[in-house]
Scaffold this motif. Structure first.
Motif, PDB file in Angstrom:
ATOM      1  N   LEU A  93       0.816  -1.206   0.000  1.00  0.00           N
ATOM      2  CA  LEU A  93       0.000   0.000   0.000  1.00  0.00           C
ATOM      3  C   LEU A  93       0.856   1.264   0.000  1.00  0.00           C
ATOM      4  CD1 LEU A  93      -2.035  -2.200   1.192  1.00  0.00           C
ATOM      5  CD2 LEU A  93      -3.161  -0.278   2.303  1.00  0.00           C
ATOM      6  N   ALA A  95       2.509   4.284  -1.053  1.00  0.00           N
ATOM      7  CA  ALA A  95       2.434   5.191  -2.202  1.00  0.00           C
ATOM      8  C   ALA A  95       3.832   5.606  -2.637  1.00  0.00           C
ATOM      9  CB  ALA A  95       1.611   6.423  -1.843  1.00  0.00           C
ATOM     10  N   ARG A 114       0.700  -3.562  -6.271  1.00  0.00           N
ATOM     11  CA  ARG A 114       0.554  -2.288  -5.571  1.00  0.00           C
ATOM     12  C   ARG A 114      -0.932  -1.946  -5.556  1.00  0.00           C
ATOM     13  NH1 ARG A 114       3.938   2.401  -8.094  1.00  0.00           N
ATOM     14  NH2 ARG A 114       3.028   3.467  -6.303  1.00  0.00           N
ATOM     15  N   ILE A 116      -3.825   1.064  -4.165  1.00  0.00           N
ATOM     16  CA  ILE A 116      -4.065   2.392  -3.596  1.00  0.00           C
ATOM     17  C   ILE A 116      -5.558   2.493  -3.274  1.00  0.00           C
ATOM     18  CG2 ILE A 116      -3.849   4.881  -3.893  1.00  0.00           C
ATOM     19  CD1 ILE A 116      -1.159   3.565  -4.076  1.00  0.00           C
ATOM     20  N   ASN A 118      -8.769   4.384  -1.046  1.00  0.00           N
ATOM     21  CA  ASN A 118      -8.970   5.691  -0.437  1.00  0.00           C
ATOM     22  C   ASN A 118      -9.599   5.511   0.940  1.00  0.00           C
ATOM     23  OD1 ASN A 118     -11.830   5.532  -0.805  1.00  0.00           O
ATOM     24  ND2 ASN A 118     -11.730   6.607  -2.769  1.00  0.00           N
ATOM     25  N   THR A 128     -10.487   1.430  -5.085  1.00  0.00           N
ATOM     26  CA  THR A 128      -9.157   0.871  -4.883  1.00  0.00           C
ATOM     27  C   THR A 128      -8.497   0.580  -6.226  1.00  0.00           C
ATOM     28  OG1 THR A 128      -9.835  -0.134  -2.782  1.00  0.00           O
ATOM     29  CG2 THR A 128      -7.841  -1.008  -3.820  1.00  0.00           C
ATOM     30  N   LEU A 161      -0.866   5.055 -12.160  1.00  0.00           N
ATOM     31  CA  LEU A 161      -1.229   5.134 -10.744  1.00  0.00           C
ATOM     32  C   LEU A 161      -1.292   6.564 -10.219  1.00  0.00           C
ATOM     33  CD1 LEU A 161       0.396   2.245  -8.664  1.00  0.00           C
ATOM     34  CD2 LEU A 161      -2.027   2.740  -9.002  1.00  0.00           C
ATOM     35  N   GLU A 162      -0.324   7.393 -10.596  1.00  0.00           N
ATOM     36  CA  GLU A 162      -0.318   8.765 -10.081  1.00  0.00           C
ATOM     37  C   GLU A 162      -1.585   9.512 -10.481  1.00  0.00           C
ATOM     38  OE1 GLU A 162       3.120  11.008 -11.070  1.00  0.00           O
ATOM     39  OE2 GLU A 162       4.460   9.858  -9.753  1.00  0.00           O
ATOM     40  N   THR A 165      -4.607   8.029  -8.765  1.00  0.00           N
ATOM     41  CA  THR A 165      -4.619   8.391  -7.345  1.00  0.00           C
ATOM     42  C   THR A 165      -5.187   9.791  -7.154  1.00  0.00           C
ATOM     43  OG1 THR A 165      -2.750   6.941  -6.845  1.00  0.00           O
ATOM     44  CG2 THR A 165      -3.180   8.715  -5.289  1.00  0.00           C
ATOM     45  N   SER A 169      -8.048   9.040  -4.702  1.00  0.00           N
ATOM     46  CA  SER A 169      -7.628   9.270  -3.319  1.00  0.00           C
ATOM     47  C   SER A 169      -7.634  10.750  -2.964  1.00  0.00           C
ATOM     48  CB  SER A 169      -6.236   8.675  -3.091  1.00  0.00           C
ATOM     49  OG  SER A 169      -6.280   7.271  -3.215  1.00  0.00           O
TER      50      SER A 169
END
Length: 256
Positions: A93, A95, A114, A116, A118, A128, A161-162, A165, A169
């Protein structure tokens, strides 16, 4: 299937609670490791069947899935001593810690994921994000199945992912900022803070349900409530005059 969770903080604890309330893991097969007992005792008070320990090696020993729910700068400290090996599955998890970096501390050929979530994972309503390396389709589906019990899980590429996210998130904070502003407006118009919050929250729930459960688009649903000359279009135009759309786009891009 034995699942070890290393770290009993907000995310680790929420995942443990989600697992034992779901159907993918037996309660007695979930073990949580944490250096301090307070959070472990709180977990066991809610779910006595959960196993707890202060020893990461004990938690990881014999686990099919090892979920590392610690701060990014703690990852190497946690993983080096236990050095997970195939056929175990590692789930991180942390980041910003890439799968290439994770592979330095474990069997580099083992399945690595991986994820991520929230903060809505605490109420089993997380968005997720999941990405994998060295994983079979069955293993990837198993991870999706596990986290779909705690909201909605989606496979993405690691390079996405960035951005993802930012949407899911960081995005939850931006949505709540709108809620906060709407509550203030409700209060100014004479509605109590509690009632304002309930009205706005349920309105968001309804809007989200429409998008998730129907084959539609926000523009289509906006048109349904935007009567020519009506009050909704006046409000929408005020949002645009204030730069609402641009502000949201800039906020999401800035949070990458």
């Amino acid at each position: 299937m034995r699942i070890a969770i290393i770290g009993a903080g907000n995310m680790g604890g929420a995942i443990a609670c989600g697992l034992v309330q779901g159907r993918k893991a037996e309660k007695r097969e979930v073990i949580v490791a944490n250096p301090h007992n307070e959070k472990l005792q709180a977990l066991q008070a809610r779910f006595p069947e959960i196993q707890v320990t202060n020893d990461n090696k004990e938690a990881a020993r014999g686990a099919d899935i090892i979920i590392v729910a610690v701060k990014p700068w703690k990852v190497s400290e946690v993983l080096k001593p236990i050095h997970p090996q195939r056929p175990q599955i590692l789930v991180s998890l942390a980041a910003g810690v890439t799968m290439e970096q994770l592979a330095q501390y474990v069997d580099p050929e083992m399945p690595i994921f991986r994820i991520i979530p929230n903060t809505a994972i605490a109420v089993r309503a997380s968005m997720t994000l999941v990405c994998g390396r060295n994983a079979t389709e069955e293993q990837s589906q198993m991870l999706l199945d596990i986290f779909n019990e705690m909201g909605l899980a989606m496979m993405v590429k690691e390079e996405q992912l960035e951005a993802a996210t930012s949407l899911s998130s960081c995005g939850i904070a931006f949505v709540l900022k709108y809620v906060q502003a709407a509550i203030q407006a409700g209060i100014e118009m004479g509605i109590s803070p509690r009632n304002s919050m309930c009205m706005v929250a349920q309105t968001l729930t309804g809007a989200a349900s429409i998008l998730l459960e129907q084959d539609t688009h926000p523009s289509v649903e906006i048109d349904k409530v935007t009567t020519p000359g009506g009050i909704t279009i006046k409000g929408l135009n005020e949002l645009e005059h204030a730069g609402f759309t641009s502000a949201i786009i800039r906020a999401l891009k800035a949070s990458r």
